[in-house]
Design a protein around this motif. Structure first.
Motif, PDB file in Angstrom:
ATOM      1  N   PRO A  38      26.510  26.778  21.281  1.00  8.47           N
ATOM      2  CA  PRO A  38      26.714  27.525  20.039  1.00  8.47           C
ATOM      3  C   PRO A  38      27.581  28.586  20.085  1.00  8.47           C
ATOM      4  N   VAL A  39      27.607  29.231  21.016  1.00  4.45           N
ATOM      5  CA  VAL A  39      28.923  30.479  21.354  1.00  4.45           C
ATOM      6  C   VAL A  39      30.100  29.869  21.323  1.00  4.45           C
ATOM      7  N   SER A  40      30.205  28.658  22.092  1.00  2.51           N
ATOM      8  CA  SER A  40      31.651  27.977  22.420  1.00  2.51           C
ATOM      9  C   SER A  40      31.970  27.349  20.808  1.00  2.51           C
ATOM     10  N   ALA A  41      31.079  26.826  20.107  1.00  2.00           N
ATOM     11  CA  ALA A  41      31.368  26.412  18.525  1.00  2.00           C
ATOM     12  C   ALA A  41      31.946  27.511  17.825  1.00  2.00           C
ATOM     13  N   LEU A  42      31.303  28.737  17.878  1.00  5.00           N
ATOM     14  CA  LEU A  42      31.902  29.609  17.035  1.00  5.00           C
ATOM     15  C   LEU A  42      33.029  30.158  17.560  1.00  5.00           C
ATOM     16  N   CYS A  43      33.471  30.354  18.621  1.00  2.70           N
ATOM     17  CA  CYS A  43      34.770  30.687  19.119  1.00  2.70           C
ATOM     18  C   CYS A  43      35.831  29.425  18.635  1.00  2.70           C
ATOM     19  N   ILE A  44      35.700  28.213  18.820  1.00  4.24           N
ATOM     20  CA  ILE A  44      36.622  27.094  18.164  1.00  4.24           C
ATOM     21  C   ILE A  44      36.636  27.383  16.633  1.00  4.24           C
TER      22      ILE A  44
ATOM     23  N   ARG B 197      25.795  28.968  10.052  1.00 10.27           N
ATOM     24  CA  ARG B 197      24.352  28.897   9.817  1.00 10.27           C
ATOM     25  C   ARG B 197      23.660  27.977  10.760  1.00 10.27           C
ATOM     26  N   LEU B 198      24.311  26.809  11.293  1.00 11.88           N
ATOM     27  CA  LEU B 198      23.603  26.134  12.213  1.00 11.88           C
ATOM     28  C   LEU B 198      23.653  26.774  13.787  1.00 11.88           C
ATOM     29  N   ALA B 199      24.742  27.399  13.917  1.00 12.48           N
ATOM     30  CA  ALA B 199      25.015  28.042  15.392  1.00 12.48           C
ATOM     31  C   ALA B 199      24.084  29.321  15.224  1.00 12.48           C
ATOM     32  N   GLY B 200      23.772  30.061  14.285  1.00 17.92           N
ATOM     33  CA  GLY B 200      22.832  30.824  14.273  1.00 17.92           C
ATOM     34  C   GLY B 200      21.559  30.175  14.555  1.00 17.92           C
ATOM     35  N   GLN B 201      21.085  29.330  14.008  1.00 21.67           N
ATOM     36  CA  GLN B 201      19.780  28.695  14.335  1.00 21.67           C
ATOM     37  C   GLN B 201      19.474  28.126  15.676  1.00 21.67           C
ATOM     38  N   CYS B 202      20.909  27.658  16.035  1.00 19.15           N
ATOM     39  CA  CYS B 202      20.755  27.209  17.600  1.00 19.15           C
ATOM     40  C   CYS B 202      20.439  28.206  18.573  1.00 19.15           C
ATOM     41  N   GLY B 203      21.049  29.385  18.270  1.00 17.75           N
ATOM     42  CA  GLY B 203      20.921  30.500  19.051  1.00 17.75           C
ATOM     43  C   GLY B 203      19.545  31.119  19.126  1.00 17.75           C
ATOM     44  N   THR B 204      18.910  31.158  17.881  1.00 16.52           N
ATOM     45  CA  THR B 204      17.654  31.468  17.807  1.00 16.52           C
ATOM     46  C   THR B 204      16.626  30.672  18.510  1.00 16.52           C
ATOM     47  N   ALA B 205      16.958  29.259  18.371  1.00 20.73           N
ATOM     48  CA  ALA B 205      16.150  28.211  19.283  1.00 20.73           C
ATOM     49  C   ALA B 205      15.903  28.444  20.648  1.00 20.73           C
ATOM     50  N   ARG B 206      17.486  28.763  21.082  1.00 22.44           N
ATOM     51  CA  ARG B 206      17.588  28.715  22.493  1.00 22.44           C
ATOM     52  C   ARG B 206      17.014  30.031  23.145  1.00 22.44           C
TER      53      ARG B 206
ATOM     54  N   PRO C  10      43.678  26.285   6.814  1.00 27.86           N
ATOM     55  CA  PRO C  10      42.850  26.840   5.931  1.00 27.86           C
ATOM     56  C   PRO C  10      41.552  25.912   5.716  1.00 27.86           C
ATOM     57  N   VAL C  11      40.838  26.090   6.685  1.00 30.37           N
ATOM     58  CA  VAL C  11      39.575  25.190   6.796  1.00 30.37           C
ATOM     59  C   VAL C  11      38.626  25.559   5.766  1.00 30.37           C
ATOM     60  N   ASN C  12      37.872  24.503   5.253  1.00 29.15           N
ATOM     61  CA  ASN C  12      36.822  24.635   4.148  1.00 29.15           C
ATOM     62  C   ASN C  12      35.815  25.720   4.342  1.00 29.15           C
ATOM     63  N   PRO C  13      35.847  26.696   3.500  1.00 28.20           N
ATOM     64  CA  PRO C  13      35.022  27.801   3.676  1.00 28.20           C
ATOM     65  C   PRO C  13      33.367  27.541   3.723  1.00 28.20           C
ATOM     66  N   ARG C  14      33.233  26.573   3.001  1.00 23.68           N
ATOM     67  CA  ARG C  14      31.659  26.029   2.893  1.00 23.68           C
ATOM     68  C   ARG C  14      31.207  25.422   4.090  1.00 23.68           C
ATOM     69  N   MET C  15      32.223  24.708   4.536  1.00 23.34           N
ATOM     70  CA  MET C  15      31.807  23.999   5.966  1.00 23.34           C
ATOM     71  C   MET C  15      31.494  25.133   7.133  1.00 23.34           C
ATOM     72  N   CYS C  16      32.547  26.114   7.197  1.00 26.27           N
ATOM     73  CA  CYS C  16      32.630  27.350   8.013  1.00 26.27           C
ATOM     74  C   CYS C  16      30.940  27.794   7.858  1.00 26.27           C
ATOM     75  N   GLU C  17      30.545  28.078   6.660  1.00 25.30           N
ATOM     76  CA  GLU C  17      29.360  28.750   6.405  1.00 25.30           C
ATOM     77  C   GLU C  17      28.357  27.967   6.984  1.00 25.30           C
TER      78      GLU C  17
ATOM     79  N   TYR D  78      22.563  19.698  18.898  1.00 24.33           N
ATOM     80  CA  TYR D  78      21.986  20.808  19.740  1.00 24.33           C
ATOM     81  C   TYR D  78      20.612  21.302  19.091  1.00 24.33           C
ATOM     82  N   ALA D  79      20.420  21.343  17.806  1.00 19.33           N
ATOM     83  CA  ALA D  79      19.478  21.686  17.104  1.00 19.33           C
ATOM     84  C   ALA D  79      18.263  21.024  17.334  1.00 19.33           C
ATOM     85  N   ARG D  80      18.406  19.893  17.511  1.00 18.08           N
ATOM     86  CA  ARG D  80      17.422  18.643  17.800  1.00 18.08           C
ATOM     87  C   ARG D  80      17.122  18.213  19.132  1.00 18.08           C
ATOM     88  N   GLY D  81      17.781  19.261  20.009  1.00 20.14           N
ATOM     89  CA  GLY D  81      17.621  18.897  21.433  1.00 20.14           C
ATOM     90  C   GLY D  81      18.422  18.313  22.470  1.00 20.14           C
TER      91      GLY D  81
END
Length: 265
Positions: free
Chosen positions: A225-231, A251-260, A240-247, A159-162
């Protein structure tokens, strides 16, 4: 005649046509016109298998007079080497496949209901496959939910790269599919005609709790991006998903939202 009765009657008429035409051995109704007629409704399709004598398959695939003899066809599309999708002029939509007995020897297929048979044909056991259908359900949360987590990460990168269509498939498609494969481990499943070929079938009746929230996870092409955050929120609650991956995903979802938002100005 009501729609459901018309479907069943059309299937009987197809059996009668097969008998007149010759070369056929057995007609099996499958799906909602098969052994699951209790779920038959006005939106059901006419799904069936025809077992033919050796050498007769091409005749039944290439010439559709045996169907036209029951009611005129408005549309026919050969969608595989063995079958076709059809629409009768009265609005009945159907899908069928033509087999010789040997074609089904090592095949996995849903159980069918015998609608018609040649009186000389005795292999009635063919109505039910002797080969188990591989399950689409996982027996552990580990692989599917970690795969879903990485689907979110990869999708947001796309998404971030279009690449929004690819992102939509990774996030609102692949990740959701992984969740569906383990829903039976996360929520009591209502026994309502599970489909071995599609975990999404009749989801709303089988998993009513998940059905109430899945819409938030699939908000469409413009809200990926909003859908991704809900998932992600669902995954964090379920496993117990990996906290670093969640972070990183946040971060990516925030960047995608800003770009949008910037693109929309």
């Amino acid at each position: 005649m009501r729609g459901t009765e018309l479907l069943l009657q059309r299937l009987v008429e197809i059996g009668q046509s097969l008998e007149r035409t010759g070369g056929a051995l057995l007609l099996l109704g499958v799906g909602s016109v098969g052994v699951e007629t209790a779920r038959l409704d006005q939106y059901s399709d006419l799904d069936f298998f025809v077992i033919v004598k050796p050498g007769e398959k091409s005749r039944y695939l290439d010439r559709l007079d045996w169907l036209e003899d029951t009611f005129p066809l408005a549309y026919a599309f050969k969608n595989s080497d063995a079958g076709c999708k059809i629409l009768f002029e009265d609005g009945i939509f159907g899908e069928y496949a033509i087999f010789e007995e040997r074609d089904l020897t090592n095949a996995a297929y849903p159980e069918g209901r015998i609608v018609w048979r040649d009186p000389a044909y005795e292999n009635l056991a063919i109505a039910k496959s002797s080969v188990p259908i591989p399950s689409l359900k996982a027996d552990s949360l580990d692989f599917p939910l970690n795969e879903a987590l990485t689907n979110l990460y990869v999708g947001l990168g796309r998404y971030a790269r279009g690449e929004r269509l690819s992102a939509a498939r990774f996030i609102q498609g692949y990740a959701i599919d992984r969740i569906l494969s383990v829903l039976h481990l996360l929520e009591p499943e209502v026994d309502y005609y599970p489909d071995p070929f599609g975990n999404e079938r009749r989801l709303e009746k089988r998993f009513p709790r998940f059905a109430e929230i899945v819409g938030d996870m699939m908000q469409g092409y413009d809200r990926i991006p909003v859908s991704a955050l809900c998932i992600l929120a669902f995954l964090e609650e379920a496993y117990p998903v990996n906290p670093r991956m969640c972070e990183e995903i946040r971060r990516l979802a925030g960047q995608c939202g800003t770009a949008r938002d910037s693109a929309g100005k």
